[in-house]
Design a protein around this motif. Structure first.
Motif, PDB file in Angstrom:
ATOM      1  N   SER A 128       8.438  -3.942  -0.745  1.00 33.27           N
ATOM      2  CA  SER A 128       8.865  -4.975  -1.680  1.00 33.27           C
ATOM      3  C   SER A 128       8.257  -6.328  -1.337  1.00 33.27           C
ATOM      4  N   ALA A 129       7.914  -6.528  -0.072  1.00 30.64           N
ATOM      5  CA  ALA A 129       7.327  -7.796   0.356  1.00 30.64           C
ATOM      6  C   ALA A 129       5.818  -7.831   0.159  1.00 30.64           C
ATOM      7  N   LEU A 130       5.247  -6.699  -0.191  1.00 28.35           N
ATOM      8  CA  LEU A 130       3.789  -6.590  -0.238  1.00 28.35           C
ATOM      9  C   LEU A 130       3.259  -7.011  -1.600  1.00 28.35           C
ATOM     10  N   THR A 131       2.685  -8.183  -1.648  1.00 33.95           N
ATOM     11  CA  THR A 131       2.039  -8.693  -2.860  1.00 33.95           C
ATOM     12  C   THR A 131       0.654  -9.195  -2.485  1.00 33.95           C
ATOM     13  N   MET A 132      -0.178  -9.378  -3.498  1.00 32.75           N
ATOM     14  CA  MET A 132      -1.514  -9.903  -3.253  1.00 32.75           C
ATOM     15  C   MET A 132      -1.442 -11.279  -2.592  1.00 32.75           C
ATOM     16  N   ARG A 133      -0.549 -12.120  -3.090  1.00 34.74           N
ATOM     17  CA  ARG A 133      -0.432 -13.462  -2.534  1.00 34.74           C
ATOM     18  C   ARG A 133       0.066 -13.425  -1.088  1.00 34.74           C
ATOM     19  N   VAL A 187      -6.317 -16.959   3.366  1.00 34.76           N
ATOM     20  CA  VAL A 187      -7.303 -17.145   2.306  1.00 34.76           C
ATOM     21  C   VAL A 187      -6.574 -17.273   0.972  1.00 34.76           C
ATOM     22  N   ARG A 188      -7.310 -17.625  -0.078  1.00 37.02           N
ATOM     23  CA  ARG A 188      -6.721 -17.678  -1.408  1.00 37.02           C
ATOM     24  C   ARG A 188      -6.615 -16.268  -1.966  1.00 37.02           C
ATOM     25  N   HIS A 189      -5.557 -15.997  -2.729  1.00 42.14           N
ATOM     26  CA  HIS A 189      -5.361 -14.616  -3.205  1.00 42.14           C
ATOM     27  C   HIS A 189      -6.476 -14.168  -4.139  1.00 42.14           C
ATOM     28  N   THR A 190      -7.136 -15.098  -4.800  1.00 49.48           N
ATOM     29  CA  THR A 190      -8.250 -14.718  -5.673  1.00 49.48           C
ATOM     30  C   THR A 190      -9.418 -14.148  -4.874  1.00 49.48           C
ATOM     31  N   HIS A 228     -12.283  -6.867  -3.897  1.00 47.79           N
ATOM     32  CA  HIS A 228     -12.038  -5.559  -3.279  1.00 47.79           C
ATOM     33  C   HIS A 228     -10.895  -4.792  -3.940  1.00 47.79           C
ATOM     34  N   VAL A 229      -9.827  -5.487  -4.322  1.00 52.83           N
ATOM     35  CA  VAL A 229      -8.688  -4.854  -4.986  1.00 52.83           C
ATOM     36  C   VAL A 229      -8.257  -5.747  -6.154  1.00 52.83           C
ATOM     37  N   ALA A 230      -8.295  -5.192  -7.337  1.00 55.99           N
ATOM     38  CA  ALA A 230      -8.058  -5.999  -8.535  1.00 55.99           C
ATOM     39  C   ALA A 230      -6.584  -6.178  -8.860  1.00 55.99           C
ATOM     40  N   SER A 231      -5.716  -5.439  -8.172  1.00 53.23           N
ATOM     41  CA  SER A 231      -4.290  -5.506  -8.475  1.00 53.23           C
ATOM     42  C   SER A 231      -3.494  -4.975  -7.290  1.00 53.23           C
ATOM     43  N   ARG A 232      -2.190  -5.158  -7.352  1.00 54.03           N
ATOM     44  CA  ARG A 232      -1.321  -4.616  -6.301  1.00 54.03           C
ATOM     45  C   ARG A 232      -1.392  -3.094  -6.285  1.00 54.03           C
ATOM     46  N   ASP A 233      -1.488  -2.463  -7.464  1.00 58.59           N
ATOM     47  CA  ASP A 233      -1.573  -1.007  -7.517  1.00 58.59           C
ATOM     48  C   ASP A 233      -2.811  -0.513  -6.765  1.00 58.59           C
ATOM     49  N   GLU A 234      -3.926  -1.191  -6.948  1.00 60.44           N
ATOM     50  CA  GLU A 234      -5.128  -0.803  -6.220  1.00 60.44           C
ATOM     51  C   GLU A 234      -4.956  -1.028  -4.721  1.00 60.44           C
ATOM     52  N   LEU A 235      -4.276  -2.096  -4.379  1.00 65.71           N
ATOM     53  CA  LEU A 235      -4.014  -2.367  -2.958  1.00 65.71           C
ATOM     54  C   LEU A 235      -3.198  -1.237  -2.336  1.00 65.71           C
TER      55      LEU A 235
END
Length: 226
Positions: free
Chosen positions: A45-50, A58-61, A66-73
């Motif tokens: 639940s704590a795992l987000t791109m940001r 680094v900046r989340h952008t 490498h990963v375009a979304s949380r699902d890809e992450l």
């Protein structure tokens, strides 16, 4: 395309062939390693791109190359975990090697309980997953099994590991206290005489004992290559 699907991975592999690393750029391995630290410590639940970007400084952008979304992450995170395994070669034949590999796979999964439920979200098709398949199938075929039978054996054992890991890390996991409470519950159920009679042995095996018994039963049932 759904992240983690065969079509997604096909495009992913093709893109990796074309992609050239940037000097001083962020590597996928660093992203997934950071994501794993967060998942282990704080849960999915704590795992987000940001959150990953903040932890990396680094900046989340910057992650989107490498990963375009949380699902890809999450898909890449699973494959990262699968790359932690290091099945030993026992030198004692296909069965000992497969058994050792199964225990190593189980060790890796139980070390990252937050990630285990993600194994059921799709097929395991990343490079580490396919490397594990290559290794497992190779040791079985070299051990004398026909290729089609080797596939059946490999998948059956892999699914046993995943299934027991899911039970051992999810809501079905039983602590010593929960086992005692279940024994007490069963002992007070006269309408289920066998459950009542076997209340204690029903709650005796722990997850490791159950895994060992199930793995031995599977491998015994395989017999030997003809």
């Amino acid at each position: 395309m759904k992240a983690g699907s065969a079509a997604w991975w096909r495009a992913r592999y093709a893109a990796r062939e074309r992609q050239r690393p940037r000097a001083g750029g962020i590597e996928l391995g660093r992203i997934t390693a950071t994501a794993l630290l967060i998942a282990d410590a704080e849960g999915l639940s704590a795992l987000t791109m940001r959150r990953v970007a903040d932890a990396m400084g680094v900046r989340h952008t910057s992650l989107y190359r490498h990963v375009a979304s949380r699902d890809e992450l999450l898909v890449e995170l699973v494959d990262h975990v699968l790359g932690e395994g290091d099945p030993p070669e026992t030198g004692r034949g296909w069965r000992a090697d497969l058994e050792a590999g199964a225990w190593e796979f189980r060790r890796v999964l139980l070390a990252h309980p937050a990630v285990v439920p993600l194994l059921t979200m799709g097929q395991l098709l990343g490079p580490n997953a396919l490397r594990a398949r290559e290794t497992g199938l190779g040791l079985l075929i070299r051990g004398g099994w026909e290729p089609s039978r080797a596939v059946q054996i490999y998948l059956t054992v892999a699914h046993h590991v995943i299934g027991t890991a899911l039970l051992g890390t999810g809501g079905a996991a039983r602590s010593v206290e929960e086992r005692a409470a279940m024994t007490e519950l069963f002992a007070g159920m006269p309408q289920f005489p066998l459950v009542r009679e076997l209340a204690e042995p029903l709650n005796l095996p722990d997850g490791e004992q159950e895994f060992r018994f199930g793995l031995a039963a599977l491998l015994d049932g395989m017999g030997d290559p003809r």
